[in-house]
Design a protein around this motif. Structure first.
Motif, PDB file in Angstrom:
ATOM      1  N   LYS A   1      -2.110  -1.470   7.072  1.00 37.89           N
ATOM      2  CA  LYS A   1      -1.307  -1.921   8.277  1.00 37.89           C
ATOM      3  C   LYS A   1      -1.493  -3.418   8.766  1.00 37.89           C
ATOM      4  O   LYS A   1      -1.646  -3.888  10.138  1.00 37.89           O
ATOM      5  CB  LYS A   1      -1.604  -1.485   9.718  1.00 37.89           C
ATOM      6  CG  LYS A   1      -1.537   0.570   9.646  1.00 37.89           C
ATOM      7  CD  LYS A   1      -1.846   1.075  10.732  1.00 37.89           C
ATOM      8  CE  LYS A   1      -1.941   2.549  10.576  1.00 37.89           C
ATOM      9  NZ  LYS A   1      -2.129   3.309  11.780  1.00 37.89           N
TER      10      LYS A   1
ATOM     11  N   ARG B   1       0.185  -6.166  11.191  1.00 36.30           N
ATOM     12  CA  ARG B   1       1.518  -6.502  11.186  1.00 36.30           C
ATOM     13  C   ARG B   1       2.320  -6.149  12.194  1.00 36.30           C
ATOM     14  O   ARG B   1       3.385  -6.000  12.949  1.00 36.30           O
ATOM     15  CB  ARG B   1       1.997  -5.044   9.941  1.00 36.30           C
ATOM     16  CG  ARG B   1       1.547  -4.177  11.047  1.00 36.30           C
ATOM     17  CD  ARG B   1       1.945  -3.056   9.999  1.00 36.30           C
ATOM     18  NE  ARG B   1       2.284  -1.506   9.875  1.00 36.30           N
ATOM     19  CZ  ARG B   1       1.597  -0.441   9.718  1.00 36.30           C
ATOM     20  NH1 ARG B   1       2.614  -0.258   8.422  1.00 36.30           N
ATOM     21  NH2 ARG B   1       1.898   0.564   9.890  1.00 36.30           N
ATOM     22  N   LYS B   2       1.556  -5.972  13.855  1.00 32.14           N
ATOM     23  CA  LYS B   2       1.294  -5.941  14.942  1.00 32.14           C
ATOM     24  C   LYS B   2       2.294  -7.044  15.793  1.00 32.14           C
ATOM     25  O   LYS B   2       1.149  -7.696  15.566  1.00 32.14           O
ATOM     26  CB  LYS B   2       0.600  -5.349  16.102  1.00 32.14           C
ATOM     27  CG  LYS B   2       0.656  -3.329  15.734  1.00 32.14           C
ATOM     28  CD  LYS B   2      -0.488  -3.277  16.283  1.00 32.14           C
ATOM     29  CE  LYS B   2      -0.178  -2.459  18.498  1.00 32.14           C
ATOM     30  NZ  LYS B   2       0.631  -1.818  19.087  1.00 32.14           N
TER      31      LYS B   2
ATOM     32  N   THR C   1       2.892  -9.320  18.897  1.00 34.37           N
ATOM     33  CA  THR C   1       1.653  -9.765  19.245  1.00 34.37           C
ATOM     34  C   THR C   1       2.467  -9.895  21.037  1.00 34.37           C
ATOM     35  O   THR C   1       1.495  -9.962  22.374  1.00 34.37           O
ATOM     36  CB  THR C   1       0.912 -11.201  19.835  1.00 34.37           C
ATOM     37  OG1 THR C   1       1.886 -12.329  18.940  1.00 34.37           O
ATOM     38  CG2 THR C   1       0.271 -11.251  18.343  1.00 34.37           C
ATOM     39  N   HIS C   2       3.779  -9.710  20.762  1.00 40.43           N
ATOM     40  CA  HIS C   2       5.122  -8.909  21.990  1.00 40.43           C
ATOM     41  C   HIS C   2       4.208  -7.879  23.027  1.00 40.43           C
ATOM     42  O   HIS C   2       3.817  -7.863  23.434  1.00 40.43           O
ATOM     43  CB  HIS C   2       6.058  -9.748  21.835  1.00 40.43           C
ATOM     44  CG  HIS C   2       7.069  -9.614  23.262  1.00 40.43           C
ATOM     45  ND1 HIS C   2       8.370  -8.720  23.055  1.00 40.43           N
ATOM     46  CD2 HIS C   2       6.642  -9.744  23.960  1.00 40.43           C
ATOM     47  CE1 HIS C   2       8.900  -8.895  24.495  1.00 40.43           C
ATOM     48  NE2 HIS C   2       7.752  -8.848  24.979  1.00 40.43           N
ATOM     49  N   LEU C   3       5.061  -6.940  22.362  1.00 38.93           N
ATOM     50  CA  LEU C   3       4.615  -5.594  22.548  1.00 38.93           C
ATOM     51  C   LEU C   3       4.285  -3.999  21.757  1.00 38.93           C
ATOM     52  O   LEU C   3       4.090  -2.993  21.666  1.00 38.93           O
ATOM     53  CB  LEU C   3       6.036  -5.040  23.104  1.00 38.93           C
ATOM     54  CG  LEU C   3       6.255  -4.913  24.856  1.00 38.93           C
ATOM     55  CD1 LEU C   3       7.648  -4.848  24.904  1.00 38.93           C
ATOM     56  CD2 LEU C   3       5.515  -5.108  25.718  1.00 38.93           C
ATOM     57  N   GLY C   4       3.877  -4.851  20.313  1.00 37.83           N
ATOM     58  CA  GLY C   4       3.555  -4.102  19.585  1.00 37.83           C
ATOM     59  C   GLY C   4       4.648  -3.411  18.957  1.00 37.83           C
ATOM     60  O   GLY C   4       3.629  -2.095  17.520  1.00 37.83           O
ATOM     61  N   CYS C   5       5.516  -3.790  18.408  1.00 40.89           N
ATOM     62  CA  CYS C   5       6.147  -3.444  17.047  1.00 40.89           C
ATOM     63  C   CYS C   5       6.493  -3.992  15.534  1.00 40.89           C
ATOM     64  O   CYS C   5       5.000  -4.957  15.583  1.00 40.89           O
ATOM     65  CB  CYS C   5       7.890  -3.649  17.294  1.00 40.89           C
ATOM     66  SG  CYS C   5       8.834  -3.288  18.487  1.00 40.89           S
TER      67      CYS C   5
ATOM     68  N   ALA D   1       6.349 -14.023  21.859  1.00 38.54           N
ATOM     69  CA  ALA D   1       5.414 -13.315  21.317  1.00 38.54           C
ATOM     70  C   ALA D   1       3.982 -14.530  21.805  1.00 38.54           C
ATOM     71  O   ALA D   1       4.573 -15.380  22.042  1.00 38.54           O
ATOM     72  CB  ALA D   1       5.382 -13.309  19.904  1.00 38.54           C
ATOM     73  N   PRO D   2       3.575 -14.315  23.104  1.00 35.47           N
ATOM     74  CA  PRO D   2       3.257 -14.799  23.286  1.00 35.47           C
ATOM     75  C   PRO D   2       1.843 -16.003  22.916  1.00 35.47           C
ATOM     76  O   PRO D   2       1.190 -16.595  23.176  1.00 35.47           O
ATOM     77  CB  PRO D   2       2.057 -13.801  24.274  1.00 35.47           C
ATOM     78  CG  PRO D   2       2.264 -12.932  23.811  1.00 35.47           C
ATOM     79  CD  PRO D   2       3.372 -12.645  23.157  1.00 35.47           C
ATOM     80  N   ARG D   3       1.147 -15.249  21.178  1.00 36.29           N
ATOM     81  CA  ARG D   3       0.484 -16.400  20.933  1.00 36.29           C
ATOM     82  C   ARG D   3       0.012 -15.686  19.306  1.00 36.29           C
ATOM     83  O   ARG D   3       1.730 -14.563  18.964  1.00 36.29           O
ATOM     84  CB  ARG D   3      -1.058 -15.103  21.036  1.00 36.29           C
ATOM     85  CG  ARG D   3      -1.178 -14.000  21.013  1.00 36.29           C
ATOM     86  CD  ARG D   3      -2.352 -13.084  21.691  1.00 36.29           C
ATOM     87  NE  ARG D   3      -3.003 -12.452  20.854  1.00 36.29           N
ATOM     88  CZ  ARG D   3      -2.232 -10.548  21.706  1.00 36.29           C
ATOM     89  NH1 ARG D   3      -1.592 -10.604  22.831  1.00 36.29           N
ATOM     90  NH2 ARG D   3      -2.868 -10.055  21.046  1.00 36.29           N
TER      91      ARG D   3
ATOM     92  N   LYS E   1      -8.215 -11.941  17.656  1.00 38.50           N
ATOM     93  CA  LYS E   1      -7.107 -11.689  18.792  1.00 38.50           C
ATOM     94  C   LYS E   1      -7.765 -13.754  18.374  1.00 38.50           C
ATOM     95  O   LYS E   1      -8.340 -14.036  19.240  1.00 38.50           O
ATOM     96  CB  LYS E   1      -7.602 -11.451  19.628  1.00 38.50           C
ATOM     97  CG  LYS E   1      -6.365 -10.429  20.444  1.00 38.50           C
ATOM     98  CD  LYS E   1      -7.018 -10.086  21.413  1.00 38.50           C
ATOM     99  CE  LYS E   1      -5.569 -10.412  22.763  1.00 38.50           C
ATOM    100  NZ  LYS E   1      -5.967  -9.994  23.621  1.00 38.50           N
TER     101      LYS E   1
END
Lengths: 451, 177
Positions: free
Chosen positions: B80, B96-97, B99-103, B134-136, B159
């Motif tokens: 992943k 691959r996630k 950082t906004h909501l995990g898509c 995305a925040p970061r 992170k």
């Protein structure tokens, strides 16, 4: 005038005087199911347009959920490589499997709508005023339980729609300050949505929430009875004596309830026979589809998230909304206006003005934010916290205060009418957000027309 | 009179003893409640991988250094993650996630960027945010290069708010700290 102990204290005795009849009646009313009802009800509470039978409909729908849910438990497997397949098996090989699943799906969605309308009815008829305050709180608890039931059930099919909608909603938990990440991992059962999540959700959906629902429902019904039944409309002087004309529950109330229940059941069956519950491709963690939306009842919050900084829209605002709902019955209301829709003529007028204001202002703000203010910037820095966080909150408070000063004060609204108008203001805004989220958002969450 | 006084005294003493014992019961009851809650929460918490075998499993052998061209991104579906080789030869393993909501973000070779299908967040080859919401930057995993083979430690997710050169692994040099 000697009053026999077996007779109710009414002006007329509506009961069968004949002893045989009375015996028969007593046997009937000794049942547990009927016992929750009083022997007589005020005639004026039978009017369908008083309550629209929404509470009763909710009971019918919850029973359908329990029944179909139990049947589904005999076929469904809460494990990622078997869940989707078990549903395919249910739909193709199990006799009436598709029907049971459809009933479960449609009843679940109609239930959210019905309890929401029930909440509105209770609010607008003032049935949360003393002595019914605690029952309002229990009702909010029921509402949240039902939303969570829908939400946890949403993951069960383990298709692309389910997997990614829940992944996004779990991602939202991360934005809660301090405990967010811990809460997210606890609910997910790990660092991401997977087998542990499915099992957790299954346990919550089929054990914890039904038990909670059952207990809350019993408490809710008992409290209705304790408060004297359905809220009774007063006439304009607040005199209730005329409204207290009582007639026997059996058959008058029971008959009406049975009719509503049967009609609802019939409609739901037709719906379930015509439209299948959706099932997309099996969940694929490596491929996020083009368009993922939260379930329709959460889409209003999702729409807020698009415009407003996540810490505010996902944490501060929901906390504020829940707090407001819970404190609603405990404000310093004036005259007891329970039983009348929208309180008064003035209340009606102000509510309409509030609805119109919101209907115009909310879409304007959505468009403004989308195309002018930098809406996409939810980067967690100070500038976006101000432009997308404090600014919208400031505007909202300003609008509420402006509405209060300009319209409510001008019309000399009492506190009941004022609270009602502001409620309508925010309610319509939320509905507009939900409608926008459902029909006006396309791939990549861009605003688009639905045709 | 003396007897009455005695009774009074005993009743006063009784009620203070009673109230003490009551408080003690309540205190013990609360303690039991907290302990039960603690047991339930500990039971429900997802378990962490602790055994050595698990640790070995979490390191993915990505491949020899030469098999990754400069300025390229290779997708590792099982792990992943994406393995990016930067222009200067350094390796970066990107989660691959989004950082906004995990898509799951997708790599577009032509445009040289990661794009998230959910809300159109964009990241460059180093995982830095090109386009919000995305925040970061994308999370990275620790990369180590031994005997000219690139290894990615999936147990060590880092992170970060933006690109940090110390996370990049270079061949023929010490692994990053």
């Amino acid at each position: 005038m000697a009053i026999k102990s077996s007779e109710p204290c009414g002006q007329q005795d509506p009961f069968p005087v004949d002893r045989a009849d009375r015996e028969g009646y007593r046997k009937f009313s000794d049942s547990l199911f009927l016992h929750i009802r009083p022997r007589t009800v005020p005639k004026s509470t039978l009017r369908f347009s008083l309550t629209w039978g929404l509470g009763g409909m909710a009971v019918v729908l919850v029973s359908l959920m329990f029944g179909t849910g139990i049947l589904l438990k005999f076929v469904y497997l809460p494990v990622p490589d078997q869940a989707y397949e078990s549903i395919l098996h249910l739909q193709r090989n199990v006799t009436f499997g598709q029907l049971i699943r459809n009933i479960h799906y449609w009843s679940g969605n109609v239930l959210v709508l019905v309890v929401f309308l029930h909440l509105l009815r209770v609010f607008f008829t003032g049935a949360f005023l003393p002595p019914r305050q605690l029952n309002w709180i229990i009702g909010i608890g029921l509402f949240v339980t039902i939303l969570l039931s829908n939400f946890t059930g949403y993951l069960m099919p383990w298709d692309q729609l389910a997997f990614w909608a829940i992944t996004i909603c779990m991602g939202m938990l991360d934005y809660i300050p301090v405990i967010g990440r811990w809460l997210q991992e606890l609910v997910q059962g790990g660092p991401e949505v997977g087998a542990a999540t499915l099992l957790n959700f299954y346990a919550i959906h089929t054990a914890i929430l039904p038990a909670l629902l059952f207990i809350l429902m019993l408490s809710h019904f008992w409290r209705v009875r304790k408060a004297g039944g359905i809220v009774v409309p007063h006439n304009s002087e607040g005199d209730t004596s005329i409204s207290r004309d009582s007639i026997p529950t059996i058959p008058h109330l029971i008959l009406r309830e049975v009719v509503v229940a049967l009609v609802l059941l019939a409609l739901l069956l037709v719906l379930s026979m015509l439209f299948d519950a959706p099932l997309e491709n099996k969940a694929n963690a490596g491929l996020s589809p083009d368009l993922i939306k939260a379930p329709w009842y959460f889409v209003g919050i999702q729409e807020m998230l698009i415009h407003i900084h996540p810490v505010i829209s996902l944490f501060i605002m929901p906390v504020m909304i829940i707090t407001a709902l819970l404190t609603l019955p405990y404000l310093n209301y004036q005259a007891n206006t329970a039983g009348v829709w929208f309180i008064s003529t003035k209340g009606r007028k102000l509510a309409l003005i509030a609805a119109a204001t919101s209907l115009i202002a909310t879409p304007m703000w959505i468009l403004l934010d989308e195309y002018l203010i930098n809406s996409g910037a939810t980067i967690l820095d100070i500038t976006s916290f101000i432009s997308n966080g404090l600014l919208p909150i400031g505007i909202l408070c300003g609008v509420i205060y402006g509405f209060y000063a300009l319209i409510l004060k001008q019309n000399d609204a009492n506190i009941n009418e004022a609270v009602q108008s502001i409620f309508v203001l925010l309610l319509v805004a939320f509905i507009v957000l939900t409608i926008t989220g459902i029909w006006f958002r396309g791939a990549g969450m861009k605003l688009m027309l639905p045709w | 009179m003396a007897k009455n006084k005695q009774i009074e005294n005993t009743t006063v003493a009784d009620s203070s003893r009673r109230s003490f014992l009551t408080k003690l019961w309540i205190g013990l009851g609360l303690l039991a409640l907290f302990q039960t809650a603690g047991v339930v929460v500990a039971y429900l918490r997802p378990h962490r991988m602790k055994t050595k075998d698990d640790k070995l499993q979490s390191i993915v052998r990505a491949g020899p250094v030469e098999s990754f061209p400069l300025d390229s991104v290779t997708a590792f579906i099982k792990g992943k993650f994406y393995l990016a080789r930067l222009n200067d030869g350094g390796f970066l393993a990107l989660s691959r996630k989004c950082t906004h909501l995990g898509c799951t973000v997708m790599w577009y070779r032509q445009d040289k960027k990661f794009v998230c299908p959910c809300h159109s967040s964009e990241f460059d080859i180093r995982g830095e945010v090109l386009d919000p919401p995305a925040p970061r930057a994308l999370d990275t995993y620790r990369v180590s290069i031994e005997n000219n083979v690139v290894n990615v430690d999936l147990d060590k997710r880092i992170k970060r708010s933006s690109f940090d050169r110390s996370h990049v692994a270079y061949p023929n040099s010490k692994s990053p700290a």
